[in-house]
Design a protein around this motif. Structure first.
Motif, short mmCIF file in Angstrom:
data_model
loop_
_atom_site.label_atom_id
_atom_site.label_comp_id
_atom_site.label_asym_id
_atom_site.label_seq_id
_atom_site.Cartn_x
_atom_site.Cartn_y
_atom_site.Cartn_z
N SER A 284 135.92 -19.44 39.73
CA SER A 284 135.79 -18.10 39.16
C SER A 284 134.33 -17.68 39.17
O SER A 284 133.42 -18.50 39.23
CB SER A 284 136.34 -18.07 37.73
OG SER A 284 135.62 -18.99 36.92
N ARG A 285 134.12 -16.40 39.10
CA ARG A 285 132.77 -15.86 39.08
C ARG A 285 132.13 -16.13 37.72
O ARG A 285 132.74 -15.90 36.68
CB ARG A 285 132.83 -14.36 39.35
CG ARG A 285 131.50 -13.65 39.25
CD ARG A 285 131.62 -12.20 39.67
NE ARG A 285 130.43 -11.44 39.33
CZ ARG A 285 130.22 -10.18 39.71
NH1 ARG A 285 131.12 -9.55 40.44
NH2 ARG A 285 129.11 -9.56 39.35
N HIS A 286 130.88 -16.62 37.74
CA HIS A 286 130.19 -16.92 36.49
C HIS A 286 128.68 -16.96 36.76
O HIS A 286 128.25 -17.17 37.89
CB HIS A 286 130.66 -18.26 35.92
CG HIS A 286 130.41 -19.42 36.84
ND1 HIS A 286 131.23 -19.70 37.91
CD2 HIS A 286 129.43 -20.36 36.86
CE1 HIS A 286 130.78 -20.76 38.55
NE2 HIS A 286 129.69 -21.18 37.93
N PRO A 287 127.87 -16.75 35.72
CA PRO A 287 126.41 -16.78 35.91
C PRO A 287 125.88 -18.21 36.00
O PRO A 287 126.35 -19.11 35.30
CB PRO A 287 125.87 -16.06 34.67
CG PRO A 287 126.93 -16.25 33.64
CD PRO A 287 128.24 -16.31 34.37
N MET A 288 124.90 -18.40 36.86
CA MET A 288 124.22 -19.68 36.99
C MET A 288 122.72 -19.44 37.15
O MET A 288 122.31 -18.40 37.68
CB MET A 288 124.75 -20.46 38.21
CG MET A 288 126.12 -21.06 38.02
SD MET A 288 126.55 -22.20 39.37
CE MET A 288 125.33 -23.51 39.10
N PRO A 289 121.88 -20.38 36.68
CA PRO A 289 120.43 -20.21 36.86
C PRO A 289 120.07 -20.03 38.33
O PRO A 289 120.65 -20.68 39.21
CB PRO A 289 119.85 -21.52 36.30
CG PRO A 289 120.90 -22.02 35.37
CD PRO A 289 122.21 -21.61 35.94
N HIS A 290 119.13 -19.15 38.57
CA HIS A 290 118.73 -18.85 39.95
C HIS A 290 117.21 -18.93 40.06
O HIS A 290 116.48 -18.30 39.29
CB HIS A 290 119.20 -17.45 40.35
CG HIS A 290 118.80 -17.07 41.74
ND1 HIS A 290 119.46 -17.54 42.86
CD2 HIS A 290 117.80 -16.26 42.20
CE1 HIS A 290 118.90 -17.04 43.94
NE2 HIS A 290 117.89 -16.26 43.58
N LEU A 291 116.74 -19.73 41.00
CA LEU A 291 115.31 -19.87 41.25
C LEU A 291 114.91 -18.91 42.36
O LEU A 291 115.37 -19.04 43.50
CB LEU A 291 114.97 -21.30 41.66
CG LEU A 291 113.49 -21.58 41.99
CD1 LEU A 291 112.61 -21.31 40.77
CD2 LEU A 291 113.31 -23.00 42.50
N MET A 292 114.09 -17.94 42.01
CA MET A 292 113.64 -16.97 43.00
C MET A 292 112.77 -17.65 44.06
O MET A 292 111.89 -18.45 43.74
CB MET A 292 112.84 -15.85 42.33
CG MET A 292 113.71 -14.82 41.63
SD MET A 292 114.60 -13.84 42.86
CE MET A 292 115.60 -12.80 41.79
N PHE A 293 113.03 -17.34 45.31
CA PHE A 293 112.27 -17.85 46.45
C PHE A 293 112.25 -19.38 46.46
O PHE A 293 111.20 -20.01 46.58
CB PHE A 293 110.84 -17.29 46.46
CG PHE A 293 110.77 -15.80 46.32
CD1 PHE A 293 111.17 -14.98 47.35
CD2 PHE A 293 110.33 -15.22 45.13
CE1 PHE A 293 111.13 -13.60 47.22
CE2 PHE A 293 110.27 -13.85 44.99
CZ PHE A 293 110.67 -13.03 46.04
N ALA A 294 113.44 -19.95 46.33
CA ALA A 294 113.56 -21.41 46.33
C ALA A 294 112.98 -21.98 47.62
O ALA A 294 113.14 -21.40 48.70
CB ALA A 294 115.02 -21.81 46.18
N SER A 295 112.31 -23.11 47.51
CA SER A 295 111.66 -23.83 48.62
C SER A 295 110.41 -23.13 49.13
O SER A 295 109.81 -23.60 50.11
CB SER A 295 112.64 -24.04 49.79
OG SER A 295 113.77 -24.78 49.38
N ALA A 296 110.01 -22.05 48.51
CA ALA A 296 108.77 -21.38 48.91
C ALA A 296 107.69 -21.64 47.86
O ALA A 296 107.98 -21.98 46.71
CB ALA A 296 108.99 -19.87 49.06
N VAL A 297 106.43 -21.48 48.26
CA VAL A 297 105.31 -21.56 47.31
C VAL A 297 105.12 -20.15 46.76
O VAL A 297 104.60 -19.26 47.44
CB VAL A 297 104.03 -22.06 48.00
CG1 VAL A 297 102.87 -22.08 47.01
CG2 VAL A 297 104.26 -23.45 48.58
N PHE A 298 105.58 -19.95 45.53
CA PHE A 298 105.56 -18.61 44.94
C PHE A 298 105.08 -18.70 43.50
O PHE A 298 105.55 -19.52 42.72
CB PHE A 298 106.96 -18.00 44.98
CG PHE A 298 107.05 -16.65 44.32
CD1 PHE A 298 106.52 -15.53 44.93
CD2 PHE A 298 107.67 -16.51 43.08
CE1 PHE A 298 106.59 -14.28 44.32
CE2 PHE A 298 107.75 -15.28 42.46
CZ PHE A 298 107.21 -14.16 43.08
#
Length: 507
Positions: A284-298
Motif C-alpha cells: 500500500s502507499r505510505h510515507p517513508m524517509p527520503h534522502l535528497m540527492f542520495a549518493s551525491a555530495v550535497f
C-alpha cells in the motif's frame, strides 16, 4: 603569460649571441623548451589551489562534514580555470577535491573549463561526478530552472561515455525539481510512474469488486471487458497476456475472462484474507524517509522550509524540520510473479476449454484459483454460445423449383376465364434448335425475348416467372440482369444489352 614568454625568449637570444657553450654543440637535438614557466613545472601549484588546500586546514573546518567542506571549496574555486590536463585516470567512490592530488586537481579544473565553454570530452568518470556535485550545489550556475537545464544537458551529453550515470542522475533530476519546487513537467520524463499508475487502476477495480454485495445465486452473466484493467494487469505481471497467441486469436474471450477472474479474486481475498488482493500483491502507499540527492555530495546549507510537493497523483513529498519523506508506493516497481501465475492459469485453462490448437502446461495452480477460472470460463462460453449470431443459408439452386411450384399453385387457383386471359401469346421464333440449346431458352422465353426486342411486350400473369428464368439463363452471357420491370410493371430489356441479346438470338 606573454611577458614571461618574452623574457624567456630574450634570455635565449642573449645566450646564442654570446655563443655560450651550453647552447653550442655539433649534435642535433629535437626542439624542446629550455626554460619553463612556473605553471609548467610538475611541482607548481597555482595560488587558488593553495588557498583551497589551506581552507581544509582551518580550525573551523574540523567540524565540517565532507559535503560542507566540498561546497565551501567549490565556492572558492567557482571561477577558476587551469591549463594542465591530467592524462591518467582518477577514480574515487565519493570523489571530492580532497580525494584528488594536486595534479588531478589541475587536470579537473582544466577539463571543467572546457565543459563550461561547450566542449564536453570524455575524462575520468569521477571528474564528471564532481562536476555534477557542483551543479547540484549551485556552483557556477544559478539554482533553479537554469541549473536544472545545465545538469540535464551535461548528463545527456556525457551519458554516451558513461551509461551507468543514468542510474544516479535520473533520480537526482527528480529530487532537484522537488527541492527547488520547479514545475512537475520537468520531472515527468524521469519518473517511473507507469507501474504506480497501473497499481492504482487495480486498486480501483479491486474496490469496485469488493463493494458489490455477495449473492447466493449468480445473477445473469454479463461479460465485462475493461481494456484499462487488462492493460494494467499486463503491465504489472511477469506473464504478458498481450504477447499470448490466444490473445491474437481470441482477444475478447481472454479479456472478458481475465477481468472477471480478477473481480472474483478480489472478492475472495476480501472475504477470506487479512489483506485485499492488490495490497497483498503490491503493498500500500505510505510515507517513508527520503534522502535528497542520495549518493551525491550535497550540502543544503540552510534548512529547507516545511512544505508539501505533489509530484503527481501517485507520489507526494513532504518536508518537516528539514526532514524529507516520500508518500508513494514503495514496492520497487518490479513485475509481480504471483500475478503472473494467475494470468498464466487464465490463459492455460481458457485454451483447454476452447480446445485451442496450442495448449499450455498447467503449473500446479491452487484449487481455489482453478475453480474461479473454470467457473468464469464456463459462464463466458455459455453466454457466447447463446448470443452467437444465427446463420441463414439460402440454396439458390432450389429457386427454380420454388418458382415452378408457385406457378402450378397459381394455375390450380385460376378459373377458366382467368386462364384464357392469362395465356401468353406465343409467336413462332426464328430460333433454331442450336440456338435453343446454346442459351437453354424455352419457346415461351424466346417468344418473350423477341417481343421485348420488338418493343411489343406487355405485363401478364406468369410474365415475372419467365423474366426470372430468362435472367438466370442469360447471366452467363451478360454477367448481369438482362430484363427489368419499369415503374408500370412492364418488362423491358436493359438498353445496354439489347444488341448483345439480339446477336445471341440471331446466331
Amino acid at each position: 603569460m606573454a611577458d614571461v614568454d618574452a623574457i624567456i625568449e630574450q634570455i635565449l637570444a642573449a645566450s646564442r649571441a654570446k655563443g655560450g657553450r651550453a647552447l653550442s654543440s655539433e649534435r642535433t637535438y629535437a626542439d624542446e623548451p629550455i626554460l619553463l614557466r612556473g605553471s609548467q613545472l610538475a611541482n607548481y601549484l597555482p595560488d587558488p589551489i593553495r588557498e583551497m588546500r589551506a581552507l581544509a586546514r582551518r580550525p573551523e573546518a574540523r567540524s565540517w562534514s565532507d559535503a560542507h567542506l566540498f561546497v565551501e571549496q567549490a565556492r572558492l574555486m567557482a571561477d577558476y580555470v587551469d591549463d594542465r590536463p591530467y592524462p591518467r585516470e582518477f577514480k574515487s567512490y565519493f570523489p571530492t577535491y580532497e580525494a584528488m592530488d594536486n595534479q588531478q586537481l589541475r587536470g579537473y579544473f582544466t577539463w571543467r573549463g572546457g565543459v563550461r565553454s561547450g566542449n564536453v570530452t570524455q575524462t575520468s568518470a569521477s571528474f564528471a561526478y564532481v562536476y555534477l556535485y557542483e551543479l547540484l550545489n549551485g556552483i557556477g550556475v544559478e539554482p533553479g530552472e537554469e541549473a536544472f537545464r545545465v545538469i540535464e544537458g551535461f548528463w545527456q551529453a556525457y551519458r554516451t561515455f558513461e551509461p551507468a550515470m543514468d542510474r544516479y542522475v535520473r533520480p537526482w533530476l527528480v529530487d532537484y525539481v522537488v527541492y527547488h519546487e520547479l514545475s512537475p513537467e520537468f520531472a515527468r520524463p524521469y519518473l517511473n510512474t507507469e507501474h504506480d499508475h497501473a497499481v492504482g487502476i487495480l486498486s480501483r477495480a479491486d474496490a469496485v469488486a469488493r463493494s458489490q454485495p455477495r449473492q447466493r445465486r449468480r445473477a445473469a452473466y454479463v461479460p465485462v471487458t475493461d481494456p484499462e484493467l487488462f492493460d494494467a494487469l499486463d503491465t504489472l505481471s511477469t506473464y504478458r497476456l498481450r504477447e499470448s497467441r490466444l490473445f491474437q486469436d481470441e482477444p475478447d474471450a481472454l479479456m472478458a475472462v481475465t477481468c472477471a477472474v480478477f473481480a472474483q479474486l478480489a472478492r475472495y481475498y476480501h472475504s477470506g484474507r487479512a489483506q485485499g488482493l492488490t495490497e497483498s500483491l503490491f503493498g500500500s502507499r505510505h510515507p517513508m524517509p527520503h534522502l535528497m540527492f542520495a549518493s551525491a555530495v550535497f550540502y543544503p546549507g540552510t534548512r529547507h522550509p516545511d512544505g508539501v510537493y505533489e509530484l503527481d497523483d501517485t507520489c507526494r513529498y513532504l518536508c518537516r524540520n528539514g526532514i524529507w519523506t516520500c508518500d508513494a508506493l514503495h514496492d520497487g516497481g518490479a513485475r509481480n510473479a504471483k500475478l503472473g501465475q494467475v494470468l498464466h492459469a487464465v490463459d492455460q485453462r481458457l485454451r483447454a476449454a476452447l480446445d485451442y490448437s496450442h495448449p499450455l502446461k498447467e503449473r500446479g495452480d491452487p484449487k481455489y484459483l482453478a475453480q474461479i477460472i473454470d467457473r468464469e470460463v464456463h459462464d463466458y462460453l455459455e453466454w457466447r454460445k447463446q448470443h452467437a449470431p444465427r446463420r441463414i443459408e439460402i440454396d439458390l439452386s432450389k429457386l427454380a423449383g420454388i418458382r415452378s411450384m408457385a406457378a402450378e399453385t397459381r394455375e390450380a387457383l385460376l378459373v377458366d376465364e382467368e386462364r384464357d386471359e392469362a395465356a401468353p401469346v406465343v409467336r413462332e421464333t426464328p430460333s433454331t434448335p442450336e440456338q435453343d440449346s446454346s442459351l437453354g431458352l424455352t419457346p415461351e422465353e424466346l417468344s418473350l425475348l423477341h417481343e421485348l426486342l420488338d418493343g411489343h411486350a406487355s405485363s401478364s400473369p406468369g410474365t415475372d416467372l419467365l423474366v426470372d428464368a430468362i435472367n438466370e439463363k442469360l447471366f452467363d452471357l451478360l454477367g448481369d440482369t438482362a430484363v427489368e420491370f419499369d415503374a408500370q410493371g412492364v418488362p423491358k430489356l436493359v438498353e445496354d444489352y439489347v444488341e448483345e441479346v439480339r446477336s445471341a438470338l440471331d446466331g
